[in-house]
Design a protein around this motif. Structure first.
Motif, PDB file in Angstrom:
ATOM      1  N   LEU A  48      40.673  36.726  -6.424  1.00  0.00           N
ATOM      2  CA  LEU A  48      39.687  37.697  -5.947  1.00  0.00           C
ATOM      3  C   LEU A  48      40.177  38.345  -4.644  1.00  0.00           C
ATOM      4  CD1 LEU A  48      36.938  38.746  -6.862  1.00  0.00           C
ATOM      5  CD2 LEU A  48      35.866  36.951  -5.521  1.00  0.00           C
ATOM      6  N   LYS A  49      40.745  37.545  -3.754  1.00  0.00           N
ATOM      7  CA  LYS A  49      41.319  38.088  -2.516  1.00  0.00           C
ATOM      8  C   LYS A  49      42.454  39.052  -2.836  1.00  0.00           C
ATOM      9  CE  LYS A  49      42.792  34.588  -0.239  1.00  0.00           C
ATOM     10  NZ  LYS A  49      43.236  33.549   0.696  1.00  0.00           N
ATOM     11  N   CYS A  52      41.235  42.395  -4.007  1.00  0.00           N
ATOM     12  CA  CYS A  52      40.841  43.201  -2.847  1.00  0.00           C
ATOM     13  C   CYS A  52      42.073  43.781  -2.157  1.00  0.00           C
ATOM     14  CB  CYS A  52      40.042  42.364  -1.855  1.00  0.00           C
ATOM     15  SG  CYS A  52      38.448  41.803  -2.472  1.00  0.00           S
ATOM     16  N   LEU A  68      33.296  42.668  -4.275  1.00  0.00           N
ATOM     17  CA  LEU A  68      32.728  41.477  -3.658  1.00  0.00           C
ATOM     18  C   LEU A  68      31.230  41.327  -3.902  1.00  0.00           C
ATOM     19  CD1 LEU A  68      34.700  41.462  -0.296  1.00  0.00           C
ATOM     20  CD2 LEU A  68      35.156  40.156  -2.383  1.00  0.00           C
ATOM     21  N   HIS A  72      31.907  39.705 -10.115  1.00  0.00           N
ATOM     22  CA  HIS A  72      33.047  38.849  -9.769  1.00  0.00           C
ATOM     23  C   HIS A  72      32.844  38.145  -8.433  1.00  0.00           C
ATOM     24  CE1 HIS A  72      35.067  40.603 -13.123  1.00  0.00           C
ATOM     25  NE2 HIS A  72      35.175  41.791 -12.561  1.00  0.00           N
ATOM     26  N   GLY A  73      32.399  38.902  -7.447  1.00  0.00           N
ATOM     27  CA  GLY A  73      32.354  38.368  -6.099  1.00  0.00           C
ATOM     28  C   GLY A  73      31.117  37.580  -5.726  1.00  0.00           C
ATOM     29  N   TYR A  76      31.176  33.818  -5.560  1.00  0.00           N
ATOM     30  CA  TYR A  76      32.016  33.173  -4.552  1.00  0.00           C
ATOM     31  C   TYR A  76      31.678  33.603  -3.126  1.00  0.00           C
ATOM     32  CZ  TYR A  76      34.643  31.778  -8.608  1.00  0.00           C
ATOM     33  OH  TYR A  76      34.996  31.223  -9.810  1.00  0.00           O
ATOM     34  N   ALA A  77      30.757  34.544  -2.988  1.00  0.00           N
ATOM     35  CA  ALA A  77      30.380  35.034  -1.662  1.00  0.00           C
ATOM     36  C   ALA A  77      29.505  34.009  -0.963  1.00  0.00           C
ATOM     37  CB  ALA A  77      29.642  36.361  -1.790  1.00  0.00           C
ATOM     38  N   LEU A  84      36.813  35.686   1.719  1.00  0.00           N
ATOM     39  CA  LEU A  84      36.288  36.960   1.227  1.00  0.00           C
ATOM     40  C   LEU A  84      35.730  37.800   2.374  1.00  0.00           C
ATOM     41  CD1 LEU A  84      34.637  35.840  -2.120  1.00  0.00           C
ATOM     42  CD2 LEU A  84      36.958  36.681  -1.702  1.00  0.00           C
ATOM     43  N   SER A  88      36.969  41.567   3.260  1.00  0.00           N
ATOM     44  CA  SER A  88      35.967  42.609   3.420  1.00  0.00           C
ATOM     45  C   SER A  88      36.153  43.325   4.755  1.00  0.00           C
ATOM     46  CB  SER A  88      34.567  42.003   3.336  1.00  0.00           C
ATOM     47  OG  SER A  88      33.587  42.989   3.519  1.00  0.00           O
TER      48      SER A  88
END
Length: 141
Positions: A48-49, A52, A68, A72-73, A76-77, A84, A88
């Motif tokens: 995910l990182k 981004c 995010l 998807h995000g 995990y946020a 993350l 961001s």
């Protein structure tokens, strides 16, 4: 097995990212993310990182918040995921084209951002791109 394929997709994404093909890299990271996520593998956050990172490097930092805050995000946020938050903040500074904010972000999240070789290297590349763009604005008003 799905995890082996996810590892291959992640490695392919890294190679494409290193070659500067951020669109293809993003696609591979997305595939790896989905496989890791479905297997509840913690490596999903790393992908995910990287997703981004590809958007930022590809000149689309404005798409990072959607990643995010999308399906998807969201999973995990939260306050326990500084990785993350760091990406961001990098996207926000890139969107603003602010070298000062970028440097502050890298300093604030230094432990997180510099711990990952791919992100660390590409932050240096991004800094150079932003510096060059700012210099061109000064030279060519």
């Amino acid at each position: 097995t799905p995890l082996l394929q996810a590892e291959l997709d992640e490695m392919s994404g890294i190679l494409y990212c290193e070659e500067g093909d951020n669109v293809t890299g993003y696609s591979y990271f997305l595939e790896a993310f989905e496989a890791y996520d479905s297997s509840k593998d913690p490596r999903a956050v790393k992908c995910l990182k990287y997703m981004c990172l590809c958007k930022i490097l590809g000149g689309h930092p404005n798409e990072v918040p959607a990643i995010l805050s999308g399906k998807h995000g969201l999973k995990y946020a939260g306050s326990n995921n500084l990785d993350l938050d760091a990406m961001s903040a990098v996207a926000k500074s890139a969107r603003k084209r602010s070298l000062e904010e970028f440097e502050e972000t890298v300093k604030k999240f230094s432990d997180i951002l510099k711990a990952d070789d791919l992100i660390s290297h590409h932050l240096d590349v991004l800094y150079d791109q932003m510096l060059e763009a700012n210099l061109l604005k000064i030279v060519n008003p």
